[in-house]
Write a protein that holds these residues in place. Structure first.
Motif, PDB file in Angstrom:
ATOM      1  N   TYR A   1      49.227   1.569  -5.040  1.00 27.24           N
ATOM      2  CA  TYR A   1      48.485   0.723  -4.110  1.00 27.24           C
ATOM      3  C   TYR A   1      48.158  -0.559  -4.841  1.00 27.24           C
ATOM      4  O   TYR A   1      47.622  -0.517  -5.968  1.00 27.24           O
ATOM      5  CB  TYR A   1      47.211   1.440  -3.654  1.00 27.24           C
TER       6      TYR A   1
ATOM      7  N   LEU B   1      38.669  -8.348  -0.227  1.00 27.74           N
ATOM      8  CA  LEU B   1      40.066  -7.942  -0.040  1.00 27.74           C
ATOM      9  C   LEU B   1      40.788  -8.954   0.837  1.00 27.74           C
ATOM     10  O   LEU B   1      40.334  -9.300   1.924  1.00 27.74           O
ATOM     11  CB  LEU B   1      40.135  -6.556   0.587  1.00 27.74           C
TER      12      LEU B   1
ATOM     13  N   LYS C   1      30.445 -16.324  -4.546  1.00 28.30           N
ATOM     14  CA  LYS C   1      30.619 -15.131  -3.708  1.00 28.30           C
ATOM     15  C   LYS C   1      31.260 -14.015  -4.517  1.00 28.30           C
ATOM     16  O   LYS C   1      31.878 -14.247  -5.553  1.00 28.30           O
ATOM     17  CB  LYS C   1      31.510 -15.443  -2.502  1.00 28.30           C
ATOM     18  N   GLY C   2      31.128 -12.788  -4.009  1.00 26.04           N
ATOM     19  CA  GLY C   2      31.858 -11.695  -4.603  1.00 26.04           C
ATOM     20  C   GLY C   2      33.295 -11.676  -4.096  1.00 26.04           C
ATOM     21  O   GLY C   2      33.601 -12.252  -3.054  1.00 26.04           O
ATOM     22  N   PRO C   3      34.209 -11.028  -4.823  1.00 25.58           N
ATOM     23  CA  PRO C   3      35.588 -10.916  -4.344  1.00 25.58           C
ATOM     24  C   PRO C   3      35.650 -10.168  -3.015  1.00 25.58           C
ATOM     25  O   PRO C   3      34.807  -9.314  -2.733  1.00 25.58           O
ATOM     26  CB  PRO C   3      36.280 -10.114  -5.450  1.00 25.58           C
TER      27      PRO C   3
ATOM     28  N   SER D   1      46.040   0.744  -8.147  1.00 29.63           N
ATOM     29  CA  SER D   1      45.366   2.036  -8.254  1.00 29.63           C
ATOM     30  C   SER D   1      46.312   3.139  -7.812  1.00 29.63           C
ATOM     31  O   SER D   1      47.394   2.888  -7.295  1.00 29.63           O
ATOM     32  CB  SER D   1      44.097   2.068  -7.386  1.00 29.63           C
TER      33      SER D   1
ATOM     34  N   GLN E   1      38.211 -14.650  -4.282  1.00 31.72           N
ATOM     35  CA  GLN E   1      36.805 -14.910  -4.586  1.00 31.72           C
ATOM     36  C   GLN E   1      36.525 -16.400  -4.541  1.00 31.72           C
ATOM     37  O   GLN E   1      37.078 -17.172  -5.311  1.00 31.72           O
ATOM     38  CB  GLN E   1      36.440 -14.363  -5.971  1.00 31.72           C
TER      39      GLN E   1
ATOM     40  N   PRO F   1      39.338   4.383 -10.061  1.00 27.95           N
ATOM     41  CA  PRO F   1      38.963   3.001  -9.749  1.00 27.95           C
ATOM     42  C   PRO F   1      40.154   2.061  -9.766  1.00 27.95           C
ATOM     43  O   PRO F   1      41.172   2.335 -10.404  1.00 27.95           O
ATOM     44  CB  PRO F   1      37.984   2.641 -10.873  1.00 27.95           C
ATOM     45  N   LEU F   2      40.005   0.937  -9.089  1.00 26.09           N
ATOM     46  CA  LEU F   2      40.981  -0.136  -9.155  1.00 26.09           C
ATOM     47  C   LEU F   2      41.040  -0.697 -10.575  1.00 26.09           C
ATOM     48  O   LEU F   2      40.028  -0.794 -11.254  1.00 26.09           O
ATOM     49  CB  LEU F   2      40.610  -1.256  -8.197  1.00 26.09           C
TER      50      LEU F   2
ATOM     51  N   PHE G   1      42.529 -12.252  -7.604  1.00 30.44           N
ATOM     52  CA  PHE G   1      42.706 -11.112  -8.500  1.00 30.44           C
ATOM     53  C   PHE G   1      43.717 -10.145  -7.899  1.00 30.44           C
ATOM     54  O   PHE G   1      43.577  -9.750  -6.736  1.00 30.44           O
ATOM     55  CB  PHE G   1      41.392 -10.352  -8.694  1.00 30.44           C
TER      56      PHE G   1
ATOM     57  N   PHE H   1      41.966  -4.202 -12.304  1.00 28.23           N
ATOM     58  CA  PHE H   1      42.123  -5.590 -11.913  1.00 28.23           C
ATOM     59  C   PHE H   1      42.868  -6.400 -12.978  1.00 28.23           C
ATOM     60  O   PHE H   1      42.746  -6.141 -14.181  1.00 28.23           O
ATOM     61  CB  PHE H   1      40.755  -6.241 -11.693  1.00 28.23           C
ATOM     62  N   GLY H   2      43.626  -7.403 -12.521  1.00 25.61           N
ATOM     63  CA  GLY H   2      44.131  -8.423 -13.419  1.00 25.61           C
ATOM     64  C   GLY H   2      43.000  -9.370 -13.784  1.00 25.61           C
ATOM     65  O   GLY H   2      41.883  -9.273 -13.264  1.00 25.61           O
TER      66      GLY H   2
ATOM     67  N   TYR I   1      42.566  -9.595  -4.177  1.00 31.77           N
ATOM     68  CA  TYR I   1      41.226  -9.990  -3.797  1.00 31.77           C
ATOM     69  C   TYR I   1      41.076 -11.495  -3.988  1.00 31.77           C
ATOM     70  O   TYR I   1      41.649 -12.088  -4.910  1.00 31.77           O
ATOM     71  CB  TYR I   1      40.175  -9.242  -4.633  1.00 31.77           C
TER      72      TYR I   1
ATOM     73  N   GLY J   1      42.692 -12.544 -13.214  1.00 36.64           N
ATOM     74  CA  GLY J   1      42.375 -13.575 -12.239  1.00 36.64           C
ATOM     75  C   GLY J   1      43.146 -14.862 -12.431  1.00 36.64           C
ATOM     76  O   GLY J   1      43.567 -15.209 -13.545  1.00 36.64           O
TER      77      GLY J   1
END
Lengths: 114, 114
Positions: B32, B46, B42-44, B93, B38, B101-102, B89, B104-105, B36, B107
């Motif tokens: 998957y 989807l 703000k928060g990231p 997963s 951002q 958990p995911l 990002f 993340f790269g 994301y 960014g």
């Protein structure tokens, strides 16, 4: 809409202080996460929780602890704040099951430790 | 060990141009791959996601291209607009392995200039 709220947008603390960051979600999500975000390092997972009173370490748990006494609330604790913990802290939540991968983030808390 | 490598770290694109952000992963069990977005302060959130049973997914001006054999996936933003300026990002997963958990790269900061 899913809402994830964090107790403070900005916080300034002194070295050695005990710091509490609070996160509350209103969608009855099972999963909750704490990340820190630093320039060039992206999102790094500190701790996560899949159920009340349950916690698991992420990639960078050193210097942090968490508490989840109620399903909707996940707290991040800095036992003795240090300057290298100056960062943006992001809380996220997600439902269990097939939709678990969609994480909903709060707006973040920018913590400065002097 | 960085499980998801993202490039470039920053990107400047002219308005109307194509923005391309690349990610590579190591764990072949990942199944998957979300992106994301951002915005500052703000928060990231989807943006778009893909599963490896398809090679491409398009939603409006945003397209994910997925190359399973190369273990790479990329985000293309067509007709880029100044409002697309944000940090992006990629993540990965394992959806069917319980509550993993995911990952993340690090960014990509995209700036779209007029």
């Amino acid at each position: 809409d899913v809402k994830v709220t964090q107790s403070s947008r900005y916080l300034v603390k002194r070295t050695g202080e005990k710091v509490f960051l609070e996160c509350v979600q209103d969608m009855d999500h099972e999963n909750m996460f704490w990340y820190r975000q630093d320039p060039g390092l992206g999102l790094r997972l500190i701790y996560f929780s899949y159920d009340v009173k349950m916690k698991e370490k992420g990639d960078i748990p050193e210097g942090y602890s968490v508490s989840r006494e109620k399903k909707e609330r996940f707290s991040l604790i800095l036992e003795s704040a240090s300057t290298n913990q100056t960062s943006m802290y992001l809380c996220a939540s997600s439902p269990a099951g097939a939709q678990a991968d969609t994480q909903y983030f709060g707006p973040g808390t920018r913590l400065t430790v002097l | 060990q960085q499980q998801v490598k993202q490039s470039p770290q920053s990107l400047i694109v002219q308005k109307g141009g194509i923005s391309i952000i690349n990610c590579a992963y190591e764990n072949t069990a990942f199944d998957y791959f979300p992106w994301y977005q951002q915005f500052p302060g703000k928060g990231p959130a989807l943006l778009i996601a893909i599963r490896p049973d398809v090679s491409e997914k398009k939603e409006g001006r945003f397209t994910i291209s997925f190359n399973k054999s190369a273990k790479q996936f990329s985000l293309h933003i067509m007709d880029s607009q100044p409002g697309d300026s944000a940090t992006y990002f990629c993540a990965a997963s394992r959806r069917n392995s319980g509550n993993t958990p995911l990952v993340f790269g690090k960014g990509t900061r995209l700036s779209v200039i007029a």
